[in-house]
Design a protein around this motif. Structure first.
Motif, PDB file in Angstrom:
ATOM      1  N   MET A 152      41.033  28.229  24.214  1.00 54.69           N
ATOM      2  CA  MET A 152      40.728  27.545  25.476  1.00 54.69           C
ATOM      3  C   MET A 152      39.645  26.527  25.229  1.00 54.69           C
ATOM      4  SD  MET A 152      40.997  28.018  29.070  1.00 54.69           S
ATOM      5  CE  MET A 152      41.937  29.465  28.699  1.00 54.69           C
TER       6      MET A 152
ATOM      7  N   LEU B 202      38.529  26.739  33.071  1.00 52.65           N
ATOM      8  CA  LEU B 202      38.292  28.181  33.090  1.00 52.65           C
ATOM      9  C   LEU B 202      37.509  28.568  34.340  1.00 52.65           C
ATOM     10  CD1 LEU B 202      38.379  30.932  31.484  1.00 52.65           C
ATOM     11  CD2 LEU B 202      36.126  30.327  30.654  1.00 52.65           C
TER      12      LEU B 202
ATOM     13  N   GLY C 218      39.543  28.223  37.533  1.00 55.72           N
ATOM     14  CA  GLY C 218      40.534  29.289  37.635  1.00 55.72           C
ATOM     15  C   GLY C 218      39.903  30.599  38.042  1.00 55.72           C
ATOM     16  N   VAL C 219      38.807  30.902  37.402  1.00 63.51           N
ATOM     17  CA  VAL C 219      38.124  32.149  37.692  1.00 63.51           C
ATOM     18  C   VAL C 219      37.643  32.162  39.143  1.00 63.51           C
ATOM     19  CG1 VAL C 219      35.934  33.295  37.208  1.00 63.51           C
ATOM     20  CG2 VAL C 219      37.464  32.710  35.346  1.00 63.51           C
TER      21      VAL C 219
ATOM     22  N   THR D 169      40.886  32.341  41.632  1.00 62.61           N
ATOM     23  CA  THR D 169      41.612  33.604  41.709  1.00 62.61           C
ATOM     24  C   THR D 169      40.881  34.570  42.631  1.00 62.61           C
ATOM     25  OG1 THR D 169      40.540  34.180  39.638  1.00 62.61           O
ATOM     26  CG2 THR D 169      42.842  33.509  39.528  1.00 62.61           C
ATOM     27  N   ILE D 170      39.587  34.706  42.451  1.00 62.38           N
ATOM     28  CA  ILE D 170      38.909  35.690  43.306  1.00 62.38           C
ATOM     29  C   ILE D 170      38.819  35.178  44.730  1.00 62.38           C
ATOM     30  CG2 ILE D 170      36.529  34.952  42.840  1.00 62.38           C
ATOM     31  CD1 ILE D 170      36.151  38.178  42.796  1.00 62.38           C
TER      32      ILE D 170
ATOM     33  N   SER E 249      41.002  33.521  46.244  1.00 56.07           N
ATOM     34  CA  SER E 249      42.291  33.723  46.914  1.00 56.07           C
ATOM     35  C   SER E 249      42.392  35.130  47.470  1.00 56.07           C
ATOM     36  CB  SER E 249      43.438  33.447  45.948  1.00 56.07           C
ATOM     37  OG  SER E 249      43.649  34.553  45.102  1.00 56.07           O
ATOM     38  N   SER E 250      42.022  36.119  46.698  1.00 57.12           N
ATOM     39  CA  SER E 250      42.183  37.479  47.223  1.00 57.12           C
ATOM     40  C   SER E 250      41.152  37.772  48.298  1.00 57.12           C
ATOM     41  CB  SER E 250      42.085  38.505  46.097  1.00 57.12           C
ATOM     42  OG  SER E 250      40.762  38.598  45.641  1.00 57.12           O
TER      43      SER E 250
ATOM     44  N   ILE F  59      42.828  38.957  51.557  1.00 60.63           N
ATOM     45  CA  ILE F  59      42.688  40.340  52.001  1.00 60.63           C
ATOM     46  C   ILE F  59      41.598  40.469  53.042  1.00 60.63           C
ATOM     47  CG2 ILE F  59      42.072  42.659  51.260  1.00 60.63           C
ATOM     48  CD1 ILE F  59      43.314  42.006  48.556  1.00 60.63           C
TER      49      ILE F  59
ATOM     50  N   TRP G 155      36.001  34.406  27.345  1.00 56.27           N
ATOM     51  CA  TRP G 155      36.513  34.115  28.698  1.00 56.27           C
ATOM     52  C   TRP G 155      36.415  35.349  29.542  1.00 56.27           C
ATOM     53  CZ3 TRP G 155      42.193  33.113  27.018  1.00 56.27           C
ATOM     54  CH2 TRP G 155      42.239  32.182  25.955  1.00 56.27           C
TER      55      TRP G 155
ATOM     56  N   ALA H 246      34.120  35.464  32.860  1.00 52.84           N
ATOM     57  CA  ALA H 246      34.779  35.706  34.141  1.00 52.84           C
ATOM     58  C   ALA H 246      34.195  36.953  34.798  1.00 52.84           C
ATOM     59  CB  ALA H 246      36.288  35.866  33.939  1.00 52.84           C
TER      60      ALA H 246
ATOM     61  N   LEU I  31      38.090  43.675  37.698  1.00 50.51           N
ATOM     62  CA  LEU I  31      37.492  42.388  37.369  1.00 50.51           C
ATOM     63  C   LEU I  31      36.127  42.530  36.705  1.00 50.51           C
ATOM     64  CD1 LEU I  31      38.408  40.253  40.508  1.00 50.51           C
ATOM     65  CD2 LEU I  31      39.671  40.572  38.404  1.00 50.51           C
TER      66      LEU I  31
ATOM     67  N   VAL J 196      46.070  33.996  26.147  1.00 50.79           N
ATOM     68  CA  VAL J 196      45.887  33.111  27.311  1.00 50.79           C
ATOM     69  C   VAL J 196      46.682  33.641  28.504  1.00 50.79           C
ATOM     70  CG1 VAL J 196      46.178  30.792  28.217  1.00 50.79           C
ATOM     71  CG2 VAL J 196      45.563  31.120  25.832  1.00 50.79           C
TER      72      VAL J 196
ATOM     73  N   PHE K 228      45.152  36.800  29.968  1.00 47.01           N
ATOM     74  CA  PHE K 228      43.937  36.576  30.743  1.00 47.01           C
ATOM     75  C   PHE K 228      44.251  36.054  32.141  1.00 47.01           C
ATOM     76  CE2 PHE K 228      40.629  33.684  32.230  1.00 47.01           C
ATOM     77  CZ  PHE K 228      39.561  34.554  32.296  1.00 47.01           C
ATOM     78  N   TRP K 229      45.090  35.008  32.192  1.00 44.40           N
ATOM     79  CA  TRP K 229      45.331  34.397  33.502  1.00 44.40           C
ATOM     80  C   TRP K 229      46.141  35.302  34.407  1.00 44.40           C
ATOM     81  CZ3 TRP K 229      42.024  31.310  35.153  1.00 44.40           C
ATOM     82  CH2 TRP K 229      41.388  30.404  34.305  1.00 44.40           C
TER      83      TRP K 229
ATOM     84  N   ALA L 120      43.711  37.663  35.889  1.00 44.38           N
ATOM     85  CA  ALA L 120      42.874  37.014  36.900  1.00 44.38           C
ATOM     86  C   ALA L 120      43.651  36.801  38.191  1.00 44.38           C
ATOM     87  CB  ALA L 120      42.368  35.679  36.362  1.00 44.38           C
ATOM     88  N   LEU L 121      44.908  36.496  38.047  1.00 47.84           N
ATOM     89  CA  LEU L 121      45.721  36.163  39.210  1.00 47.84           C
ATOM     90  C   LEU L 121      46.109  37.402  40.017  1.00 47.84           C
ATOM     91  CD1 LEU L 121      46.653  33.388  39.988  1.00 47.84           C
ATOM     92  CD2 LEU L 121      48.853  33.870  38.938  1.00 47.84           C
TER      93      LEU L 121
ATOM     94  N   ASN M 155      43.105  41.093  41.324  1.00 49.48           N
ATOM     95  CA  ASN M 155      42.211  41.128  42.474  1.00 49.48           C
ATOM     96  C   ASN M 155      42.925  41.387  43.798  1.00 49.48           C
ATOM     97  OD1 ASN M 155      43.378  38.662  42.815  1.00 49.48           O
ATOM     98  ND2 ASN M 155      41.610  37.506  42.123  1.00 49.48           N
TER      99      ASN M 155
END
Lengths: 236, 494
Positions: free
Chosen positions: A1, A7, A10-11, A14-15, A17-18, A22, B184, B188, B228, B257, B260-261, B264-265, B268
Motif C-alpha cells: 500500500m 488508507l 478508507g479506514v 468504513t467505521i 458507515s456503520s 446502525i 495498516w 487502523a 476493529l 490487501v 484488510f479492506w 474494514a468493510l 463493523n
C-alpha cells in the motif's frame, strides 16, 4: 500500500458507515418514540390500524395520534422501583436474565409464558439504562411482575433454593438483615416468612429486608409488558 | 522507488540484507525496551487477576454457595471484573506492548518521546484498577463491555489520547518508504478504537440515547472492540511474526490487501447479530446478518495467506514457541470467524442465542485466537528487548500444552453444553403446545458442563502460572553474557 491518504480515508469511511447506519439511523427511527395508546387515530380522531395513516390532503404518511382520554403506555418507573433498578444493575442480574420477549414461533418465549406478546422498541423508551440481556441462565424477566408475589420474590432473593429446588441463582442474603426477635416488642411486622429448613434461626431470629431488597422487589413487581401497543395491531 | 522493489519489500519484513537489518532492529529494540517491558508486565499482572476472577465466577456457576455471602464477590460482579480485567487489562496492555514494538521495527526507527507513551500507559492502568475495583464495590454500569463506572471514562480517554498520538507520531518517524500490511492493521486499529469508545461512552453512559438505541450502540461497540481492535492487532502481529520467524515472505501481497479492506468493510456492521429476535428494527438485524456472512471473505483470504506462508515449514515452526502459539491463534481465527458467521444466521442463532454457546464463542475469539497470538508475540519480543533468552523451555512447553488443550476443551465443552441448552429451551411439545422441558430441568442439565468448564479453567491457570514464572524469572536474571544468543527452541516431543 503506497497511498496513505487512501488508507486513512478508507479506514475513516468504513467505521463512519456503520456508525451512521446502525447508530444514527436507528436513532432517527426510534429516538422520537413516545408513549402510545393501544389504538391510534388519524387527524379526525378515527381509529387506524397500526402506527401510520395517510394524510387525505397531502397523501403523506403521518404518525397516528394518541386517543383522547385513554392511558398511553409505557409509563416510567418511579420511586422505589426506579431505585430498585439500580440494585438490579449493581448485582449483575443482567448477566443471567434477559428482558426481551421474542415473537411467538421464534424460540419458546411465548410457550414458556414469558410474555403474551413480543417486546417492541417502544417498551423501553423510558429506560435510561436498557438491559435487554444476552444470557438466559435464568428465565426472561420482562413480565416477571405478573408471575409472583412480593413474598415469593423476597424468599427467592434471600435463598433461591427456597422456591426453586437446585437453583443456580446466587443468593442475595446480604440484602437482608438477620437479627434477634425483640423480646419486648415481639416479631417485626416487616419480617419475611422463611420456611424452617432455610431459616437462619427459627423462633429466635427474624429476617428483615433492607431498603435495597425492598427497592429491588418493587422493581421486579413492576416488570410487565402486558399493555397493548398500536404496533401489535399490525405485527400479529 | 521502483515498483518491483517496493512490492517485494512490502511483501516481506525480511527483505533487507541481513546484517544491516539486524543492526537497525537491535537499535529499535533498545529504544523500545522500557515500553515493551512495562506493558508486558502490566498485561501479565492483569492476566493473573483476570484468571482469578474467572475461576471464582466459574466455580460459582455450579457451586452457588462458594463465597455466597459476600456482596463484593457476588457472581454478577466477579463476572464483569473478569471480563474487564481481561479486556482492558490484559488484552489492551499486551496490544500496547506488541503492536507498537512491531510498528517501530517496521518503521526502522528509533522511537522518541517514549515518556508520552509511558505516561499514557500508567494512566491507563490506574484507570483499569479503579474501574475493576469500582465494579466489585458496586458502582458498575449495567452495559456489557462497558461496566467501568462512569468516573473512569475521562481517565481512560485521556490515557488513550496520549497512547494514540504517540503511535501516530511513531508512524510519522518511519525511515522506510513502504508500509507493510501489519502497519495498516495497527494504524487502523489505533484510529478505530477511540471512535468506538467515545461514541459508546457518550450515547450509552453519559447522554443515554433513547431506549434500544442504547442496545444497538452497545453491540456495535462491543463487537467492534473485538473486530476493529483486537482482531487487527492480532492479525497484524501474525502477519509480522509468521514470515519473520520462518524467514520467508508472506505468500501474497494482493490477498493481504483484499483481506484488510474486506475486514474494514464488513466487520463493523456485524455486531448487531447479538440482538436477533430482539425489539430492534428488522433491517438493522438483516444488515448485521449479511455483514456477518460476508466476513467469510476476509477470513478465508487471511487463512490462505497465512497457511501458504507456513506450508512446508511445519517442522521448523513446531520448534519455535512463537510459531506454535501464533499458528494456533491463526487457525482459530479462521474457525471462530466461520462459526461466528454461522451463528449470525437466524436459524442457528435461535438455538445458540442466550446460551453458553455464546460464552464458548467469545472465549474462542478472545483466547484461542487473540491471546494465543499475543503469547507468541511476547515469546518473540521479550528476548529481543532484554537481550537474554527464556530461562526455561520446559515452562514454555507447559504453558503451551495447558493453554492450547485447556482452551480447546473449554470451547468444546461450552459449545456442546450450550447447544443442548438451546435445543432444550426451544423444544415445544407439539401436543400440549407448551415447552417440552421445564426451565429448571434445562438449567440442571447444564451443571456437568459448568463443572467441566471449571476443570479446563484450572488447566489454563496452570499455564498462566508457568508463563508468569518464566517472565519474572527472565526479568530478574542478569543481561546476557553473549553465551546464549540462540533462541529458545522446543524439542518436537515437548
Amino acid at each position: 500500500m503506497r497511498s496513505l491518504p487512501l488508507l486513512f480515508l478508507g479506514v475513516f469511511f468504513t467505521i463512519a458507515s456503520s456508525w451512521v447506519g446502525i447508530v444514527l439511523v436507528s436513532n432517527i427511527q426510534l429516538g422520537g418514540l413516545e408513549p402510545a395508546t393501544p389504538e391510534l387515530t388519524d387527524a379526525e380522531g378515527n381509529p387506524i390500524a397500526g402506527v401510520f395513516f395517510e394524510d387525505p390532503e397531502t397523501g403523506e404518511m403521518r404518525l397516528g395520534l394518541n386517543q383522547d382520554g385513554v392511558e398511553a403506555w409505557p409509563v416510567p418507573l418511579v420511586g422505589a422501583a426506579q431505585r430498585g433498578k439500580r440494585v438490579y444493575e449493581q448485582m449483575g442480574c443482567l448477566y443471567c436474565h434477559s428482558q426481551q420477549v421474542r415473537r411467538q414461533g421464534f424460540g419458546s418465549d411465548y410457550e414458556r409464558g414469558w410474555g403474551e406478546r413480543q417486546s417492541v422498541a417502544r417498551d423501553y423508551i423510558h429506560q435510561e439504562r436498557v438491559m435487554l440481556g444476552t444470557m438466559r441462565t435464568g428465565p426472561d424477566l420482562s413480565n416477571v411482575g405478573l408471575r409472583y408475589s412480593e413474598l415469593w420474590q423476597h424468599q427467592h432473593l434471600f435463598n433461591p433454593k427456597i422456591t426453586s429446588r437446585d437453583s443456580l441463582m446466587p443468593r442475595y442474603a446480604f440484602l437482608y438483615e438477620v437479627r434477634p426477635i425483640s423480646e419486648t416488642r415481639g416479631p417485626s411486622p416487616n419480617a419475611i416468612e422463611i420456611p424452617e429448613d432455610y431459616h437462619p434461626g427459627p423462633g429466635e431470629l427474624e429476617v428483615i429486608p433492607t431498603q435495597r431488597a425492598r427497592d429491588l422487589v418493587a422493581y421486579l413487581m413492576n416488570l410487565r409488558q402486558d399493555y397493548d401497543l398500536p404496533e401489535m395491531r399490525r405485527e400479529q | 522507488m521502483s515498483f518491483p522493489s517496493t512490492l517485494t519489500e512490502a511483501m516481506s519484513p525480511t527483505a533487507e540484507p541481513k546484517s544491516d537489518l539486524l543492526a537497525k532492529l537491535s537499535e529499535v529494540d533498545r529504544s523500545m525496551k522500557v515500553l515493551g517491558v512495562f506493558f508486558t508486565v502490566c498485561g501479565l499482572l492483569w492476566l493473573m487477576a483476570g484468571t482469578l476472577f474467572a475461576l471464582v465466577a466459574s466455580i460459582k456457576m455450579h457451586n452457588v454457595d462458594f463465597l455466597g455471602d459476600s456482596e463484593f464477590w457476588t457472581w454478577g460482579r466477579v463476572r464483569s471484573a473478569h471480563l474487564n480485567a481481561m479486556i482492558y487489562g490484559w488484552a489492551f496492555n499486551v496490544s500496547f506492548a506488541v503492536a507498537p514494538w512491531i510498528m517501530a521495527r517496521l518503521c526502522r526507527t528509533r522511537v522518541r518521546f517514549t515518556n508520552i507513551f509511558l505516561f499514557g500507559g500508567i494512566f491507563w492502568n490506574i484507570g483499569v484498577v479503579i474501574g475493576v475495583y469500582g465494579i466489585l464495590a458496586g458502582h458498575k454500569v449495567g452495559v456489557e463491555w462497558l461496566e467501568f463506572p462512569a468516573y473512569v471514562t475521562p481517565i481512560l480517554a485521556l490515557a488513550f489520547a496520549f497512547i494514540g498520538v504517540w503511535v501516530i507520531l511513531l508512524f510519522r518517524w518511519r525511515q522506510t518508504g513502504h508500509v507493510y500490511v501489519s502497519q495498516w492493521y495497527f494504524l487502523a486499529a489505533f484510529f478505530w478504537l477511540p471512535w468506538l469508545y467515545a461514541m459508546a461512552q457518550i450515547m450509552i453512559v453519559h447522554e443515554p440515547a433513547r431506549g434500544v438505541v442504547q442496545s444497538l450502540t452497545n453491540w456495535w461497540f462491543a463487537h467492534n472492540v473485538l473486530g476493529l481492535w483486537l482482531t487487527p492487532i492480532a492479525v497484524g502481529a501474525a502477519y509480522y511474526l509468521i514470515p519473520k520467524v520462518l524467514g520467508r515472505p508472506i505468500y501474497s501481497y494482493y490477498l493481504s490487501v483484499i483481506g484488510f479492506w474486506a475486514l474494514a468493510l464488513f466487520y463493523n456492521w456485524a455486531g448487531v447479530h447479538h440482538l436477533i429476535g430482539g425489539p430492534v428494527p428488522a433491517w438493522v438485524i438483516s444488515a448485521g446478518t449479511v455483514a456477518s456472512v460476508m466476513m467469510v471473505i476476509p477470513v478465508i483470504v487471511v487463512a490462505i495467506n497465512h497457511h501458504m506462508t507456513v506450508v512446508g515449514l511445519h517442522r521448523e515452526g513446531w520448534a519455535s514457541p512463537t510459531i506454535r502459539f501464533v499458528v494456533f491463534g491463526a487457525i482459530n481465527y479462521t474457525a471462530v470467524s466461520l462459526l461466528g458467521s454461522a451463528m449470525a444466521l437466524r436459524s442457528v442463532n435461535e438455538i445458540t442465542h442466550f446460551t453458553h454457546f455464546t460464552v464458548s464463542h467469545s472465549h474462542h475469539g478472545v483466547y484461542s485466537f487473540f491471546t494465543m497470538i499475543m503469547f507468541g508475540g511476547i515469546y518473540y519480543m521479550l528476548p529481543r528487548l532484554l537481550n537474554r533468552e527464556w530461562p526455561s523451555a520446559m515452562l514454555i512447553s507447559l504453558h503451551w500444552w495447558t493453554t492450547a488443550v485447556g482452551v480447546t476443551l473449554m470451547v468444546i465443552v461450552l459449545a456442546i453444553g450450550g447447544f443442548i441448552q438451546g435445543l432444550q429451551l426451544n423444544a415445544i411439545d407439539p401436543e400440549t403446545e407448551t415447552a417440552a422441558f421445564e426451565f429448571l430441568e434445562v438449567m440442571r442439565a447444564t451443571i456437568p458442563y459448568m463443572v467441566m468448564r471449571s476443570l479446563t479453567g484450572v488447566l489454563i491457570t496452570i499455564g498462566h502460572v508457568a508463563f508468569f514464572i518464566n517472565i519474572i524469572w527472565m526479568l530478574s536474571r542478569r543481561a546476557a553474557d553473549g553465551s546464549e544468543s540462540k533462541p529458545t527452541l522446543l524439542t518436537p516431543g515437548a
